[in-house]
Design a protein around this motif. Structure first.
Motif, PDB file in Angstrom:
ATOM      1  N   UNK A 156       0.817  -1.221   0.000  1.00 45.96           N
ATOM      2  CA  UNK A 156       0.000   0.000   0.000  1.00 45.96           C
ATOM      3  C   UNK A 156       0.846   1.263   0.000  1.00 45.96           C
ATOM      4  N   UNK A 157       1.930   1.261   0.741  1.00 40.03           N
ATOM      5  CA  UNK A 157       2.843   2.413   0.786  1.00 40.03           C
ATOM      6  C   UNK A 157       3.426   2.664  -0.611  1.00 40.03           C
ATOM      7  N   UNK A 158       3.902   1.592  -1.239  1.00 34.02           N
ATOM      8  CA  UNK A 158       4.501   1.730  -2.571  1.00 34.02           C
ATOM      9  C   UNK A 158       3.449   2.154  -3.599  1.00 34.02           C
ATOM     10  N   UNK A 159       2.250   1.586  -3.494  1.00 27.96           N
ATOM     11  CA  UNK A 159       1.166   1.966  -4.417  1.00 27.96           C
ATOM     12  C   UNK A 159       0.802   3.442  -4.231  1.00 27.96           C
ATOM     13  N   UNK A 160       0.775   3.900  -2.995  1.00 26.14           N
ATOM     14  CA  UNK A 160       0.493   5.312  -2.737  1.00 26.14           C
ATOM     15  C   UNK A 160       1.523   6.211  -3.395  1.00 26.14           C
ATOM     16  N   UNK A 161       2.771   5.804  -3.321  1.00 25.38           N
ATOM     17  CA  UNK A 161       3.852   6.576  -3.943  1.00 25.38           C
ATOM     18  C   UNK A 161       3.732   6.542  -5.466  1.00 25.38           C
ATOM     19  N   UNK A 162       3.384   5.378  -6.021  1.00 20.50           N
ATOM     20  CA  UNK A 162       3.194   5.252  -7.471  1.00 20.50           C
ATOM     21  C   UNK A 162       2.072   6.186  -7.920  1.00 20.50           C
ATOM     22  N   UNK A 174      -2.492  -2.733 -13.007  1.00 16.91           N
ATOM     23  CA  UNK A 174      -1.181  -2.949 -13.626  1.00 16.91           C
ATOM     24  C   UNK A 174      -0.077  -2.508 -12.672  1.00 16.91           C
ATOM     25  N   UNK A 175      -0.264  -1.334 -12.052  1.00 21.47           N
ATOM     26  CA  UNK A 175       0.744  -0.809 -11.129  1.00 21.47           C
ATOM     27  C   UNK A 175       0.950  -1.751  -9.942  1.00 21.47           C
ATOM     28  N   UNK A 176      -0.132  -2.273  -9.384  1.00 20.32           N
ATOM     29  CA  UNK A 176      -0.038  -3.174  -8.235  1.00 20.32           C
ATOM     30  C   UNK A 176       0.749  -4.430  -8.595  1.00 20.32           C
ATOM     31  N   UNK A 177       0.483  -4.988  -9.769  1.00 16.20           N
ATOM     32  CA  UNK A 177       1.213  -6.176 -10.219  1.00 16.20           C
ATOM     33  C   UNK A 177       2.693  -5.854 -10.413  1.00 16.20           C
ATOM     34  N   UNK A 178       2.978  -4.690 -11.007  1.00 18.43           N
ATOM     35  CA  UNK A 178       4.378  -4.296 -11.210  1.00 18.43           C
ATOM     36  C   UNK A 178       5.104  -4.108  -9.872  1.00 18.43           C
TER      37      UNK A 178
END
Length: 187
Positions: A156-162, A174-178
Protein backbone atom coordinates in the motif's frame (compact mmCIF):
# COMPACT_ATOMS: atom_id res chain seq x y z
CA UNK A 1 -43.88 -6.40 -30.19
CA UNK A 2 -41.25 -6.20 -27.40
CA UNK A 3 -40.44 -9.30 -25.39
CA UNK A 4 -42.34 -9.77 -22.15
CA UNK A 5 -40.50 -9.17 -18.86
CA UNK A 6 -40.46 -12.92 -18.17
CA UNK A 7 -38.73 -13.73 -21.46
CA UNK A 8 -36.29 -10.83 -20.98
CA UNK A 9 -35.56 -12.08 -17.45
CA UNK A 10 -34.79 -15.53 -18.88
CA UNK A 11 -32.63 -14.03 -21.64
CA UNK A 12 -30.65 -11.95 -19.13
CA UNK A 13 -30.06 -14.79 -16.68
CA UNK A 14 -29.35 -17.40 -19.37
CA UNK A 15 -27.78 -15.69 -22.39
CA UNK A 16 -26.20 -12.74 -20.57
CA UNK A 17 -25.29 -14.69 -17.41
CA UNK A 18 -26.69 -11.94 -15.14
CA UNK A 19 -27.79 -12.70 -11.61
CA UNK A 20 -31.50 -13.09 -10.92
CA UNK A 21 -31.27 -9.88 -8.85
CA UNK A 22 -29.78 -7.87 -11.75
CA UNK A 23 -32.26 -9.27 -14.25
CA UNK A 24 -35.11 -8.57 -11.84
CA UNK A 25 -34.13 -4.93 -11.31
CA UNK A 26 -33.70 -4.37 -15.03
CA UNK A 27 -37.02 -5.98 -15.99
CA UNK A 28 -39.17 -4.44 -13.22
CA UNK A 29 -39.85 -1.46 -15.50
CA UNK A 30 -40.64 -2.02 -19.19
CA UNK A 31 -38.96 1.18 -20.47
CA UNK A 32 -35.90 0.54 -18.30
CA UNK A 33 -35.62 -2.97 -19.80
CA UNK A 34 -36.02 -1.59 -23.32
CA UNK A 35 -33.23 0.94 -22.68
CA UNK A 36 -31.03 -1.93 -21.47
CA UNK A 37 -31.96 -3.88 -24.62
CA UNK A 38 -30.77 -0.97 -26.77
CA UNK A 39 -27.62 -0.65 -24.66
CA UNK A 40 -26.74 -4.31 -25.25
CA UNK A 41 -26.83 -3.77 -29.00
CA UNK A 42 -23.74 -1.55 -28.55
CA UNK A 43 -21.80 -3.63 -25.99
CA UNK A 44 -21.34 -7.28 -25.17
CA UNK A 45 -20.14 -6.37 -21.66
CA UNK A 46 -23.51 -7.42 -20.24
CA UNK A 47 -22.54 -7.47 -16.55
CA UNK A 48 -20.90 -4.05 -16.83
CA UNK A 49 -23.97 -2.73 -18.67
CA UNK A 50 -26.23 -4.09 -15.93
CA UNK A 51 -23.99 -2.52 -13.27
CA UNK A 52 -24.21 0.86 -14.99
CA UNK A 53 -27.98 0.61 -15.35
CA UNK A 54 -28.55 -0.50 -11.76
CA UNK A 55 -25.90 1.84 -10.35
CA UNK A 56 -25.19 5.28 -11.86
CA UNK A 57 -28.15 5.44 -14.27
CA UNK A 58 -30.77 4.31 -11.73
CA UNK A 59 -29.23 6.56 -9.05
CA UNK A 60 -29.45 9.54 -11.37
CA UNK A 61 -33.07 8.76 -12.25
CA UNK A 62 -33.99 8.40 -8.56
CA UNK A 63 -32.11 11.57 -7.60
CA UNK A 64 -33.88 13.60 -10.29
CA UNK A 65 -37.21 11.77 -9.75
CA UNK A 66 -37.53 11.00 -13.46
CA UNK A 67 -38.30 7.88 -15.47
CA UNK A 68 -35.90 6.43 -18.02
CA UNK A 69 -38.00 8.08 -20.75
CA UNK A 70 -36.74 11.44 -19.41
CA UNK A 71 -33.11 10.30 -19.52
CA UNK A 72 -31.53 11.97 -22.55
CA UNK A 73 -28.25 10.08 -22.73
CA UNK A 74 -28.19 7.64 -25.63
CA UNK A 75 -27.42 3.97 -24.89
CA UNK A 76 -24.50 4.17 -27.34
CA UNK A 77 -22.83 6.83 -25.13
CA UNK A 78 -23.15 4.59 -22.08
CA UNK A 79 -21.65 1.73 -24.13
CA UNK A 80 -18.64 3.91 -25.04
CA UNK A 81 -18.19 4.77 -21.35
CA UNK A 82 -18.40 1.06 -20.42
CA UNK A 83 -15.69 0.29 -22.98
CA UNK A 84 -13.42 3.01 -21.55
CA UNK A 85 -13.69 1.42 -18.11
CA UNK A 86 -13.43 -2.18 -19.29
CA UNK A 87 -10.36 -1.41 -21.40
CA UNK A 88 -8.67 0.22 -18.39
CA UNK A 89 -8.48 3.69 -19.96
CA UNK A 90 -10.41 5.23 -17.04
CA UNK A 91 -11.37 3.92 -13.62
CA UNK A 92 -14.99 3.13 -12.81
CA UNK A 93 -14.87 5.78 -10.07
CA UNK A 94 -13.73 8.49 -12.49
CA UNK A 95 -16.23 7.34 -15.09
CA UNK A 96 -19.21 7.26 -12.73
CA UNK A 97 -18.41 10.31 -10.61
CA UNK A 98 -16.86 12.68 -13.14
CA UNK A 99 -17.39 11.64 -16.77
CA UNK A 100 -21.00 10.41 -16.44
CA UNK A 101 -22.27 13.67 -14.85
CA UNK A 102 -20.45 15.65 -17.56
CA UNK A 103 -22.07 13.46 -20.23
CA UNK A 104 -25.49 14.20 -18.75
CA UNK A 105 -24.79 17.94 -18.98
CA UNK A 106 -23.44 17.56 -22.53
CA UNK A 107 -25.18 14.51 -24.08
CA UNK A 108 -23.52 14.96 -27.50
CA UNK A 109 -20.00 14.88 -26.03
CA UNK A 110 -17.68 11.95 -26.60
CA UNK A 111 -16.82 10.20 -23.28
CA UNK A 112 -13.14 9.81 -24.28
CA UNK A 113 -12.85 13.51 -25.08
CA UNK A 114 -14.39 14.33 -21.69
CA UNK A 115 -11.90 11.97 -19.99
CA UNK A 116 -8.99 13.60 -21.81
CA UNK A 117 -10.22 17.13 -21.10
CA UNK A 118 -10.65 16.27 -17.40
CA UNK A 119 -7.23 14.54 -17.38
CA UNK A 120 -8.72 11.21 -16.24
CA UNK A 121 -7.14 8.80 -18.74
CA UNK A 122 -5.11 6.20 -16.85
CA UNK A 123 -1.56 5.28 -17.75
CA UNK A 124 -1.59 1.60 -18.65
CA UNK A 125 1.61 1.40 -20.68
CA UNK A 126 3.69 -1.15 -18.76
CA UNK A 127 7.08 0.35 -19.67
CA UNK A 128 6.00 3.86 -18.63
CA UNK A 129 4.57 2.52 -15.38
CA UNK A 130 7.61 0.37 -14.71
CA UNK A 131 9.88 3.42 -14.47
CA UNK A 132 7.42 5.11 -12.08
CA UNK A 133 7.23 1.95 -9.95
CA UNK A 134 11.05 1.64 -9.85
CA UNK A 135 11.27 5.28 -8.78
CA UNK A 136 8.67 4.75 -6.04
CA UNK A 137 10.43 1.64 -4.72
CA UNK A 138 13.86 3.31 -4.77
CA UNK A 139 12.58 6.06 -2.44
CA UNK A 140 12.05 3.60 0.43
CA UNK A 141 15.03 1.20 0.67
CA UNK A 142 14.31 0.50 4.35
CA UNK A 143 10.68 -0.37 3.52
CA UNK A 144 11.86 -2.69 0.73
CA UNK A 145 13.93 -4.56 3.35
CA UNK A 146 10.88 -4.74 5.65
CA UNK A 147 8.74 -6.05 2.75
CA UNK A 148 11.33 -8.75 2.04
CA UNK A 149 11.27 -9.78 5.70
CA UNK A 150 7.54 -10.49 5.42
CA UNK A 151 5.71 -7.16 5.83
CA UNK A 152 3.65 -7.57 2.65
CA UNK A 153 1.20 -4.90 3.84
CA UNK A 154 3.77 -2.33 2.69
CA UNK A 155 2.47 -2.78 -0.88
CA UNK A 156 0.00 0.00 0.00
CA UNK A 157 2.84 2.41 0.79
CA UNK A 158 4.50 1.73 -2.57
CA UNK A 159 1.17 1.97 -4.42
CA UNK A 160 0.49 5.31 -2.74
CA UNK A 161 3.85 6.58 -3.94
CA UNK A 162 3.19 5.25 -7.47
CA UNK A 163 -0.16 7.04 -7.54
CA UNK A 164 1.46 10.24 -6.27
CA UNK A 165 4.26 10.09 -8.84
CA UNK A 166 1.82 9.35 -11.65
CA UNK A 167 -0.54 12.09 -10.42
CA UNK A 168 -3.23 9.44 -9.95
CA UNK A 169 -3.06 8.28 -13.56
CA UNK A 170 -1.47 4.86 -13.07
CA UNK A 171 -3.81 1.97 -13.80
CA UNK A 172 -4.04 0.47 -10.28
CA UNK A 173 -4.25 -3.17 -11.42
CA UNK A 174 -1.18 -2.95 -13.63
CA UNK A 175 0.74 -0.81 -11.13
CA UNK A 176 -0.04 -3.17 -8.23
CA UNK A 177 1.21 -6.18 -10.22
CA UNK A 178 4.38 -4.30 -11.21
CA UNK A 179 5.05 -3.27 -7.58
CA UNK A 180 4.68 -6.88 -6.39
CA UNK A 181 6.75 -8.26 -9.27
CA UNK A 182 9.58 -5.77 -8.80
CA UNK A 183 9.66 -6.21 -5.02
CA UNK A 184 9.65 -10.00 -5.35
CA UNK A 185 12.35 -9.90 -8.06
CA UNK A 186 14.70 -7.95 -5.90
CA UNK A 187 14.50 -10.52 -3.08
Amino acid sequence: MPALPRSLFKKYTTDYQLSAYDAGVITENRDFALYFERLTTFTKQYKAAANWMIGPVKSYLNEKAIEIAGFHLEPKSIAVLIELVESGKVSFTSASQKIFPEMILHPQSNPMEIAEKMNLVQESDVSALESIVKDAISRFPEKVAEYKSGKTGLIGLFMGEVMKLSKGKADPKIANKLVKDLLDQSS
